[in-house]
Enzyme design. Structure first.
Site, mmCIF file in Angstrom:
data_model
loop_
_atom_site.group_PDB
_atom_site.id
_atom_site.type_symbol
_atom_site.label_atom_id
_atom_site.label_comp_id
_atom_site.label_asym_id
_atom_site.label_seq_id
_atom_site.Cartn_x
_atom_site.Cartn_y
_atom_site.Cartn_z
ATOM 1 N N LYS A 1 49.464 39.725 36.035
ATOM 2 C CA LYS A 1 49.283 40.816 35.090
ATOM 3 C C LYS A 1 50.518 41.371 34.628
ATOM 4 C CE LYS A 1 44.774 42.349 37.003
ATOM 5 N NZ LYS A 1 43.788 43.154 37.140
ATOM 6 N N ARG B 1 42.309 37.377 44.129
ATOM 7 C CA ARG B 1 41.616 36.742 43.144
ATOM 8 C C ARG B 1 42.516 36.489 41.968
ATOM 9 N NH1 ARG B 1 40.640 38.943 37.820
ATOM 10 N NH2 ARG B 1 38.400 37.930 36.148
#
Length: 260
Positions: free
Chosen positions: A205, A239
């Site tokens: 991210k 995840r």
């Protein structure tokens, strides 16, 4: 949880796995690398992402879900906020519904209340994907997210959804500044007061890229660091895009914890 985006515009791997054959190869590789859940996403939720129609999302997700379930014995999660996609996903064997809007869209609570077998991940997001990174603000980051979770848990139980089916995701990168994301990571353990499993999704991210000045394909080290910290903070599901490397890192953490 291995990420399988079947979208043309996801921030990290958009377009790579939009064909069933390539999606199956990726799923097979992630399972071999140690994934125990495959999370299929048919709509990008990156900042600024455009909405996808129900028809298009179903066309992307359901054939891949059916193909994976026909070939592999693994839990498949569907990453969606649409009631119709949730319903079809459950019909074709999804084991978890992973919703970035925490079942706030019309019809979602009803669909999930009708099937008592599927797990549900409720994620916190301030705003919507198109606007969520425009000056996010909190009175108290952890308290505000905790209150949100309490409200969504109550909404679920009032709709007839058993609390034991729920998983919580604090939503890294979804309506949080760089500083807020790292404060959230440092304080994730505080959500254990809610007595539900926590999912952490930090892989590749922008909170990693912006801190380290790294492009998406250069964020493995940062992603592994956040996975370790999240696990230390009590996350039960991690995840990720890079399953093999993350599994290796978590095995080292587990061995260290056992032999402390």
């Amino acid at each position: 949880m291995g990420i399988l985006n079947v979208t043309p515009d996801s921030f990290s791997d958009g377009g790579q796995f939009s064909r069933i054959d390539s999606a199956l190869r990726q799923a097979e590789q992630m399972i071999a690398d140690g994934a125990t859940i495959i999370d299929i996403g048919g709509e990008s939720t990156r900042p600024g992402a455009k909405e996808v129609s129900v028809k298009d999302e179903l066309a992307r997700v359901i054939p891949v879900l059916k193909a994976i379930n026909a070939r592999f014995n693994i839990i498949v999660s569907i990453d969606t906020s649409k009631a119709a996609v949730m319903s079809e996903g459950i019909t074709y064997g999804a084991g978890i519904i992973n919703d970035v809007r925490a079942l706030q869209n019309e019809g979602c609570l009803t669909v999930l209340a009708q099937d008592q077998g599927v797990g549900i991940c409720l994620m916190h997001m301030q705003g919507l994907p198109r606007t969520m990174q425009h000056n996010p603000h909190y009175v108290n980051l952890i308290d505000d997210i905790t209150i949100f979770f309490q409200e969504r848990i109550l909404a679920c139980t009032q709709a007839g959804i058993n609390r034991s089916r729920l998983i919580l995701d604090p939503g890294f990168g979804f309506g949080k500044s760089l500083e807020q994301n790292y404060s959230l990571l440092a304080n994730m353990a505080k959500f254990q007061c809610l007595d539900l499993p926590i999912l952490a999704g930090l892989s590749r991210k922008s909170m990693i890229g912006n801190l380290l000045n790294r492009e998406i394909n250069e964020r493995l080290a940062g992603s592994l660091a956040t996975a370790i910290i999240a696990a230390q903070q009590g996350a039960r599901i991690i995840r990720v895009h890079d399953v093999k490397e993350t599994v290796d890192a978590l095995k080292v953490l587990e061995a260290t914890t056992i032999n402390r």
